[in-house]
Design a protein around this motif. Structure first.
Motif, mmCIF file in Angstrom:
data_model
loop_
_atom_site.group_PDB
_atom_site.id
_atom_site.type_symbol
_atom_site.label_atom_id
_atom_site.label_comp_id
_atom_site.label_asym_id
_atom_site.label_seq_id
_atom_site.Cartn_x
_atom_site.Cartn_y
_atom_site.Cartn_z
ATOM 1 N N GLU A 42 0.925 -1.184 0.047
ATOM 2 C CA GLU A 42 -0.160 0.056 0.165
ATOM 3 C C GLU A 42 0.633 1.467 -0.117
ATOM 4 O O GLU A 42 1.762 1.429 0.963
ATOM 5 C CB GLU A 42 -0.979 -0.079 1.229
ATOM 6 C CG GLU A 42 -1.813 1.038 1.266
ATOM 7 C CD GLU A 42 -2.791 1.063 2.567
ATOM 8 O OE1 GLU A 42 -2.465 1.493 3.591
ATOM 9 O OE2 GLU A 42 -3.901 0.308 2.252
ATOM 10 N N LYS A 43 0.447 2.088 -0.998
ATOM 11 C CA LYS A 43 1.212 3.265 -1.081
ATOM 12 C C LYS A 43 0.349 4.556 -0.994
ATOM 13 O O LYS A 43 -1.040 4.465 -1.352
ATOM 14 C CB LYS A 43 2.024 3.457 -2.379
ATOM 15 C CG LYS A 43 2.989 2.284 -2.667
ATOM 16 C CD LYS A 43 3.458 2.180 -4.087
ATOM 17 C CE LYS A 43 4.568 3.384 -4.315
ATOM 18 N NZ LYS A 43 5.280 3.173 -5.612
ATOM 19 N N LYS A 44 0.949 5.602 -0.233
ATOM 20 C CA LYS A 44 0.398 6.948 -0.357
ATOM 21 C C LYS A 44 0.664 8.130 -1.111
ATOM 22 O O LYS A 44 2.081 8.073 -0.812
ATOM 23 C CB LYS A 44 0.046 7.480 1.263
ATOM 24 C CG LYS A 44 -0.714 6.391 2.140
ATOM 25 C CD LYS A 44 -0.735 6.465 3.566
ATOM 26 C CE LYS A 44 -1.387 5.592 4.345
ATOM 27 N NZ LYS A 44 -1.267 5.601 5.714
ATOM 28 N N ASN A 45 0.228 8.586 -1.800
ATOM 29 C CA ASN A 45 0.578 9.652 -2.563
ATOM 30 C C ASN A 45 -0.345 10.911 -2.572
ATOM 31 O O ASN A 45 -1.625 10.839 -3.094
ATOM 32 C CB ASN A 45 1.038 9.343 -3.935
ATOM 33 C CG ASN A 45 1.931 10.183 -4.413
ATOM 34 O OD1 ASN A 45 2.390 11.305 -4.108
ATOM 35 N ND2 ASN A 45 1.896 10.167 -6.006
ATOM 36 N N TYR A 46 -0.154 12.323 -1.986
ATOM 37 C CA TYR A 46 -0.918 13.266 -1.821
ATOM 38 C C TYR A 46 -2.364 12.768 -1.149
ATOM 39 O O TYR A 46 -3.136 13.184 -1.670
ATOM 40 C CB TYR A 46 -1.019 13.778 -3.048
ATOM 41 C CG TYR A 46 0.292 14.387 -3.804
ATOM 42 C CD1 TYR A 46 0.724 15.522 -3.189
ATOM 43 C CD2 TYR A 46 0.798 13.751 -4.709
ATOM 44 C CE1 TYR A 46 2.073 15.789 -3.543
ATOM 45 C CE2 TYR A 46 2.129 14.402 -5.144
ATOM 46 C CZ TYR A 46 2.492 15.352 -4.849
ATOM 47 O OH TYR A 46 3.784 15.807 -5.060
ATOM 48 N N GLY A 47 -2.144 11.861 -0.171
ATOM 49 C CA GLY A 47 -3.628 11.485 0.540
ATOM 50 C C GLY A 47 -4.314 10.381 -0.216
ATOM 51 O O GLY A 47 -5.176 9.970 0.372
ATOM 52 N N LYS A 48 -3.803 10.160 -1.481
ATOM 53 C CA LYS A 48 -4.501 8.865 -2.114
ATOM 54 C C LYS A 48 -3.723 7.596 -1.777
ATOM 55 O O LYS A 48 -2.658 7.618 -2.000
ATOM 56 C CB LYS A 48 -4.421 9.221 -3.518
ATOM 57 C CG LYS A 48 -5.082 8.062 -4.316
ATOM 58 C CD LYS A 48 -5.044 8.477 -5.962
ATOM 59 C CE LYS A 48 -5.539 7.360 -6.696
ATOM 60 N NZ LYS A 48 -5.341 7.234 -7.932
#
Length: 86
Positions: A42-48
């Motif tokens: 799981e990755k988070k990028n700019y809240g997504k």
């Protein structure tokens, strides 16, 4: 030396040609190798939040044993990291 990603073979060929890579890129569109090495996370990028490959480098000996794992790899620095360990 090998690289693995979920991108297609055609995409890899273009990338290899563009950057003149000194190693082979393998395509794992079914994620079997990627999941076996536990780098599909799981990755988070700019809240997504989404699933994706977490860039990781493994140093594997002649017997297939992982000697060292480097996570949060930065491509520009990784070669020196690996060589300093060897």
């Amino acid at each position: 030396m090998l690289g693995v990603s979920k991108d297609s073979v055609a995409s890899h060929k273009k990338f290899e040609e563009k950057y003149g890579l000194p190693f082979t890129l393998l395509s794992d569109t079914e994620l079997s190798c990627i999941q076996a090495y536990d780098v599909w996370k799981e990755k988070k990028n700019y809240g997504k939040v989404s699933m994706g490959v977490v860039r990781t480098t493994y140093l594997i000996d002649e017997e297939g044993v992982i000697v060292k794992a480097f996570d949060k790899v930065k491509a520009a620095e990784n070669s020196a990291q690996m060589l300093s360990f060897v």
